[in-house]
Design an enzyme around this catalytic site. Structure first.
Site, PDB file in Angstrom:
ATOM      1  N   ASP A   1       0.779  -1.142  -0.076  1.00 49.58           N
ATOM      2  CA  ASP A   1      -0.051   0.202  -0.201  1.00 49.58           C
ATOM      3  C   ASP A   1       1.002   1.129   0.114  1.00 49.58           C
ATOM      4  O   ASP A   1       0.461   2.277  -0.400  1.00 49.58           O
ATOM      5  CB  ASP A   1      -0.818   0.131   1.178  1.00 49.58           C
TER       6      ASP A   1
ATOM      7  N   SER B   1     -13.682   2.803  -6.512  1.00 49.19           N
ATOM      8  CA  SER B   1     -12.952   2.569  -5.352  1.00 49.19           C
ATOM      9  C   SER B   1     -12.556   3.673  -4.552  1.00 49.19           C
ATOM     10  O   SER B   1     -13.114   4.927  -5.281  1.00 49.19           O
ATOM     11  CB  SER B   1     -11.518   2.051  -6.136  1.00 49.19           C
TER      12      SER B   1
ATOM     13  N   GLU C   1     -17.526   7.814   8.617  1.00 52.43           N
ATOM     14  CA  GLU C   1     -17.966   6.407   9.061  1.00 52.43           C
ATOM     15  C   GLU C   1     -16.864   5.532   8.948  1.00 52.43           C
ATOM     16  O   GLU C   1     -15.866   5.583   8.220  1.00 52.43           O
ATOM     17  CB  GLU C   1     -18.995   6.050   7.789  1.00 52.43           C
TER      18      GLU C   1
ATOM     19  N   LYS D   1     -14.726   2.244   8.265  1.00 51.15           N
ATOM     20  CA  LYS D   1     -14.475   1.707   6.891  1.00 51.15           C
ATOM     21  C   LYS D   1     -14.404   0.252   7.303  1.00 51.15           C
ATOM     22  O   LYS D   1     -13.399  -0.300   7.978  1.00 51.15           O
ATOM     23  CB  LYS D   1     -13.189   2.334   6.452  1.00 51.15           C
TER      24      LYS D   1
ATOM     25  N   CYS E   1      35.529   7.713  25.497  1.00 50.40           N
ATOM     26  CA  CYS E   1      35.062   8.367  24.155  1.00 50.40           C
ATOM     27  C   CYS E   1      33.785   9.224  24.585  1.00 50.40           C
ATOM     28  O   CYS E   1      32.685   8.801  25.324  1.00 50.40           O
ATOM     29  CB  CYS E   1      34.656   7.289  23.162  1.00 50.40           C
TER      30      CYS E   1
HETATM   31  S1  IVH Z   1     -18.122   4.379   0.635  1.00 44.87           S
HETATM   32  C1  IVH Z   1     -16.606   4.632  -3.940  1.00 44.87           C
HETATM   33  N1  IVH Z   1     -17.910   3.616   2.868  1.00 44.87           N
HETATM   34  O1  IVH Z   1     -13.803   0.543   0.964  1.00 44.87           O
HETATM   35  C2  IVH Z   1     -16.943   3.710  -3.119  1.00 44.87           C
HETATM   36  N2  IVH Z   1     -16.890   2.376   1.309  1.00 44.87           N
HETATM   37  O2  IVH Z   1     -11.376   1.286  -0.321  1.00 44.87           O
HETATM   38  C3  IVH Z   1     -17.572   4.441  -2.069  1.00 44.87           C
HETATM   39  N3  IVH Z   1     -15.933   0.449   2.074  1.00 44.87           N
HETATM   40  O3  IVH Z   1     -15.058  -0.035  -2.227  1.00 44.87           O
HETATM   41  C4  IVH Z   1     -17.461   3.758  -0.810  1.00 44.87           C
HETATM   42  N4  IVH Z   1     -16.715   0.786   4.262  1.00 44.87           N
HETATM   43  O4  IVH Z   1     -15.778  -1.519  -0.519  1.00 44.87           O
HETATM   44  C5  IVH Z   1     -17.761   3.217   1.617  1.00 44.87           C
HETATM   45  N5  IVH Z   1     -18.204   3.153   5.343  1.00 44.87           N
HETATM   46  C6  IVH Z   1     -17.718   2.753   3.945  1.00 44.87           C
HETATM   47  C7  IVH Z   1     -16.798   1.730   3.516  1.00 44.87           C
HETATM   48  C8  IVH Z   1     -16.536   1.416   2.260  1.00 44.87           C
HETATM   49  C9  IVH Z   1     -15.883  -0.032   3.644  1.00 44.87           C
HETATM   50  C10 IVH Z   1     -15.053  -0.321   1.141  1.00 44.87           C
HETATM   51  C11 IVH Z   1     -15.886  -0.168  -0.144  1.00 44.87           C
HETATM   52  C12 IVH Z   1     -15.088   0.449  -0.991  1.00 44.87           C
HETATM   53  C13 IVH Z   1     -13.631   0.389  -0.373  1.00 44.87           C
HETATM   54  C14 IVH Z   1     -12.581   1.293  -0.744  1.00 44.87           C
END
Ligand code: IVH
Length: 673
Positions: free
Chosen positions: A38, A83, A117, A119, A440
Site C-alpha cells: 500500500d 474505489s 463512517e 471503513k 569516548c
Molecule cells: S463508501 C466509491 N463507505 O472501501 C466507493 N466504502 O477502499 C464508495 N468500504 O470499495 C464507498 N466501508 O468496499 C464506503 N463505510 C464505507 C465503507 C466503504 C468499507 C469499502 C468499499 C470500497 C472500499 C474502498
C-alpha cells in the site's frame, strides 16, 4: 524531484507494484506485507498527482482491484463500483479538502459537511432489488463487471430478501424506484473468524490470515450451503437509487428504514477538526468492535456537491478513505550513520526520507549491526520497508532491490570511531562493533542521557544535557545535583522559568531506589531487570559494592558474563569515586524493598494502550513488586493482557489466542488499588 526523476521512479514503482499484485492475486503469495505494498502504491499515487501528465491508462493506480472469477455468472453493473483514494494524515486530509473546495462554487465550499463512517474491512457487494425483492447480489469484480453471488448472499441474514418499503419515511415514499440498488460491505465477524479458523486447524485445513480474506473466500464458495455456515454479515454504505435524498446521511437512513443494516458508527462533521476528533474516537473504538475496520470513510454529505465533484480514474473526488496507518511503510534510505552507545557499541542508524508509520513520522530506523546490514543487503539510496510496532524502535526489515537506479552506494564499516577516532573492533563471535576508547565522548554523552532518564529527571533530555556538558557544568553524574538556577540563567536558550523548573525537577529526584540507582550507573550488561535482581539480593549499595563474583552468581538469571561485568565495574576506582560523589551531592539511595509473594506470582502480564490511572512504568513496577512478570508481546503463555485506551494489535492477538483481557479497572482491583 524533477520530472525526469519522477518519470524514472514512477516507471519502477509501477513495475514493482504490478509484480506484487501478481504475487498477491495470482500466486496467493505476497513477498512483502500488504501495508508495504500500500505504501508503494501511495507513493506512486502521490507522484502521479504531482505530475498528472505522467499518468497512463495501465498504471496500477488506474484500475479497480480484482477480476471476475470463472464459475460465477458475470453481472454488468449499471453504475460502476468505484474505489476510494486514501489519505493517512491530517495534512493529506487537509489537502483533499482544499482540492475539492476549489472545485466547488464558493457557496457550497463554505458549508461543506462530511459524513465520516468506519471503513469496513470486508468486500464490496452490490444488492439489486426489484419490486422490493432481492434479485441480484454481485461482487465488485473489475468495477464494471462482477460475479453473481446471489445464492450465497441470500444466506446472509443481515441482508433482507425483501425491502420494508412501507417503513420508508413519508417524504421518500413519493418516488419509490422500481429497481433499488444498495451497496455495502460483506464481512466476517471476529468471533466467527476465530471459531472457524480453529475448526480449520482441527480438520487439517489451511487457515485464513484475516477475516477479510475469509469473508472473500467464503463469498466465492460455489456451494451456498457452505456459505451459510460461515456466519457472514453485511452493512450498507451507499444507496445508488434516487428516492429524492439530498445527503449521504439520508441515503443511509433510507437503507436503514428499508431494513438493511447500516453501521451505527458514523457522524456528520462540518470541520477538519471535527473529522480528526471522530477519527481518534474510531481509533479508540477499534479494538472493541466485533469486526475488522481499516480506517474511516469520508463522503461529502451533500449529494449535489458529491456529483459535481465527479470521478477521477477509479475513484470519486467527493469521498476518501482515511486509513489507519499501518505498522509498515516503504521509504528511501538516504544515509547510514553510526551512533555510539553508552557501552561503546556502534549502532548503524538508517537516515530515512520521513514517512508516516503507525501514526508517527519516522526519519530514523535502526539497522542493528553489521550482520543485519549484510543480511538485508542494504545500500545507501535503496528503497526499504520499515516497521514500527507498538513501542518498538523503528527498524529496516527489507530492501526492494528492483527499485534501484544504479546510483546506490554500499556502506563500509569504518576502522575508527566516528566520534573519537579510536580504533573500532569487532570481537570474534559477537555481532557488535565497539569503540575501544572507554572515555569516548560519544559514549560518555550517552551515559549521561541514560543516567538522567533512569533518575527520571524530567525536562533534562539530550538537548539540555548537551548544553550542560558543553558549558562544563557537568563532568560527572553527581554534578547534575549541583546545577543551580544561576548557572542556567546565564546560558543561551534558558529562560528564568525553564531554569527554575529544571533545577526543581532535579532536586525532587535525589531519592532513588537501589535498583534504579544501579540501572542509572550504566553498568555494561546490566539492564533494568538485572539491576532489580541484584538490588533485591543485596538491598544496600555497600553490600553490592562488596559482593564477589560468586555472590553475584548465586542470583538466578545472572551468569558469568554479567557477574564479571559487575565485579569489574565496582572494582574500578573511577566508578567508586562517581558513587561517592553522587552521595556527597545529596543522592539518597533507598534500601530495596523485597516483595512478599502474592497472587501475581507466576503470572505474565502484557500492557497495551494508554492507562488512565497510572503510567505504564508504574503499572509494570507494581506487577513486578507483586511477584508477576511483564512481557512486551502476547503469546499463549501470557496470563493477562491489560487493555488501556487505543489498544491495538496486542488486544486483537490476545483475542485470537484466547488470553484473558483485563480492563484498567479490573487490573487496579487485582493489584489492590
Ligand atoms: S463508501 C466509491 N463507505 O472501501 C466507493 N466504502 O477502499 C464508495 N468500504 O470499495 C464507498 N466501508 O468496499 C464506503 N463505510 C464505507 C465503507 C466503504 C468499507 C469499502 C468499499 C470500497 C472500499 C474502498
Amino acid at each position: 524531484m524533477t520530472k525526469a526523476q519522477a518519470e524514472q521512479r514512477i516507471k519502477k514503482l509501477r513495475a514493482e507494484v504490478d509484480r506484487y499484485r501478481y504475487q498477491y492475486h495470482v500466486l496467493n503469495n505476497l513477498e512483502i506485507s500488504e501495508a508495504a505494498l500500500d505504501s508503494l502504491k501511495h507513493e506512486l499515487d502521490q507522484l502521479e498527482q504531482e505530475f498528472p501528465e505522467l499518468i497512463t491508462a495501465d498504471s496500477p493506480t488506474q484500475r479497480v482491484a480484482g477480476k471476475p472469477l470463472p464459475g460465477f455468472r458475470k453481472v454488468a453493473h449499471q453504475t460502476p463500483l468505484l474505489s476510494l483514494n486514501d489519505v493517512f494524515s491530517e495534512q493529506e486530509l487537509q489537502a483533499w479538502v482544499e482540492r475539492i473546495k476549489k472545485l466547488l462554487p464558493e457557496s457550497e465550499g463554505r458549508v461543506l459537511e462530511f459524513m465520516a463512517e468506519v471503513k469496513m474491512d470486508g468486500l464490496a457487494v452490490s444488492l439489486v432489488y426489484e419490486e422490493g425483492r432481492l434479485v441480484t447480489a454481485a461482487t465488485r469484480g473489475n468495477g464494471a463487471v462482477g460475479e453473481d453471488v446471489t445464492a450465497n448472499v441470500r444466506t446472509i441474514e443481515a441482508v433482507p430478501l425483501r425491502l420494508e418499503l412501507e417503513r420508508l419515511p413519508v417524504k421518500f415514499r413519493k418516488n419509490i424506484p422500481r429497481r433499488i440498488e444498495i451497496r455495502g460491505e460483506v464481512f466476517m465477524p471476529l468471533a466467527q473468524f476465530e471459531k472457524l479458523n480453529t475448526a480449520q486447524v482441527k480438520q487439517g485445513l489451511s487457515t485464513f490470515a484475516n477475516p477479510r480474506n475469509f469473508a472473500a473466500g467464503s463469498i466465492r464458495q460455489l456451494d451456498p450451503r457452505l456459505v451459510a455456515k460461515r456466519g457472514l454479515s453485511f452493512f450498507a454504505y451507499d444507496l445508488i437509487s434516487d428516492f429524492g435524498q439530498n445527503t449521504h446521511e439520508e441515503a443511509h437512513l433510507i437503507a436503514k428504514a428499508l431494513g438493511v443494516p447500516i453501521n451505527p458508527n458514523y457522524k456528520v462533521c462540518s470541520s477538519i477538526s471535527q473529522v480528526m476528533e471522530y477519527y481518534s474516537h474510531i481509533q479508540k473504538l477499534r479494538p472493541r468492535l466485533p469486526y475488522w475496520i481499516d480506517g474511516m470513510v469520508l463522503n461529502v454529505n451533500s449529494l449535489a456537491a458529491f456529483k459535481q465533484l465527479g470521478v477521477v480514474g477509479k475513484a470519486p473526488r467527493g469521498a476518501t478513505a482515511f486509513k489507519f496507518s499501518a505498522e509498515e511503510a516503504t521509504t528511501v534510505l538516504e544515509n547510514i550513520q553510526l551512533q555510539v552507545g553508552r557501552t561503546g557499541v556502534l549502532t548503524p542508524v538508517a537516515v530515512l526520507k520521513p514517512v508516516l508509520v503507525a501514526g508517527t513520522t519516522v526519519s530514523r530506523a535502526t539497522l542493528h549491526n553489521e550482520d543485519r546490514i549484510n543480511d538485508l543487503g542494504v545500500k545507501i539510496g535503496d528503497t526499504v520497508v520499515i516497521r514500527k510496532a507498538g513501542d518498538i524502535i523503528p527498524e529496516v526489515v527489507k530492501v526492494l532491490p528492483k527499485l534501484r537506479t544504479g546510483k546506490e552506494k554500499a556502506f563500509h564499516w569504518p576502522k575508527v570511531c566516528p566520534v573519537c577516532e579510536s580504533p573500532v573492533v569487532r570481537k570474534t563471535g559477537e555481532a557488535a562493533h565497539v569503540c575501544t576508547n572507554t572515555v569516548c565522548p560519544g559514549r560518555t554523552r550517552e551515559g549521561f542521557y541514560h543516567f538522567a532518564a533512569a533518575f527520571d529527571l524530567e525536562g533534562v533530555g539530550p538537548k539540555i544535557i548537551d548544553v550542560l556538558l558543553e558549558q562544563g557544568l557537568v563532568h560527572q553524574f553527581g554534578d547534575f545535583f549541583r546545577v543551580t538556577t544561576a548557572d542556567l540563567d546565564q546560558l543561551p536558550r534558558f529562560g528564568e522559568l525553564s531554569a527554575k523548573n529544571i533545577v526543581e525537577s532535579i532536586q525532587a529526584h535525589t531519592r532513588i531506589s537501589l535498583s534504579h540507582f544501579l540501572f542509572a550507573l550504566g553498568i555494561p550488561q546490566v539492564g533494568a531487570e538485572t539491576a532489580r535482581d541484584v538490588a533485591r539480593e543485596f538491598r544496600t549499595i555497600d553490600k553490592v559494592q562488596k559482593a564477589s563474583r560468586e555472590d553475584f552468581l548465586t542470583i538466578p538469571n545472572i551468569g558469568p558474563k554479567v557477574a564479571d561485568s559487575l565485579v569489574s565495574f565496582f572494582a574500578d576506582k573511577h566508578h567508586q569515586k562517581v558513587i561517592i560523589d553522587l552521595l556527597k551531592a545529596g543522592v539518597k539511595i533507598d534500601k530495596e524493598e523485597v516483595p512478599v509473594a502474592t497472587g501475581l506470582c507466576g503470572k505474565t502480564f502484557v500492557l497495551t494502550g494508554t492507562l488512565e490511572q497510572l503510567s505504564r512504568e508504574e503499572a509494570k513496577e507494581t506487577i513486578l513488586q507483586l511477584g508477576g512478570t511483564v512481557s512486551g508481546s502476547v503469546s499463549a503463555r501470557t496470563s493477562y493482557v491489560v487493555v488501556g485506551e487505543e489498544a491495538g494489535s496486542k488486544e486483537r492477538k490476545a483475542k485470537q489466542l484466547g488470553v484473558a483481557l483485563l480492563t484498567e479497572q479490573e487490573f487496579l482491583k487485582m493489584i489492590g488499588r
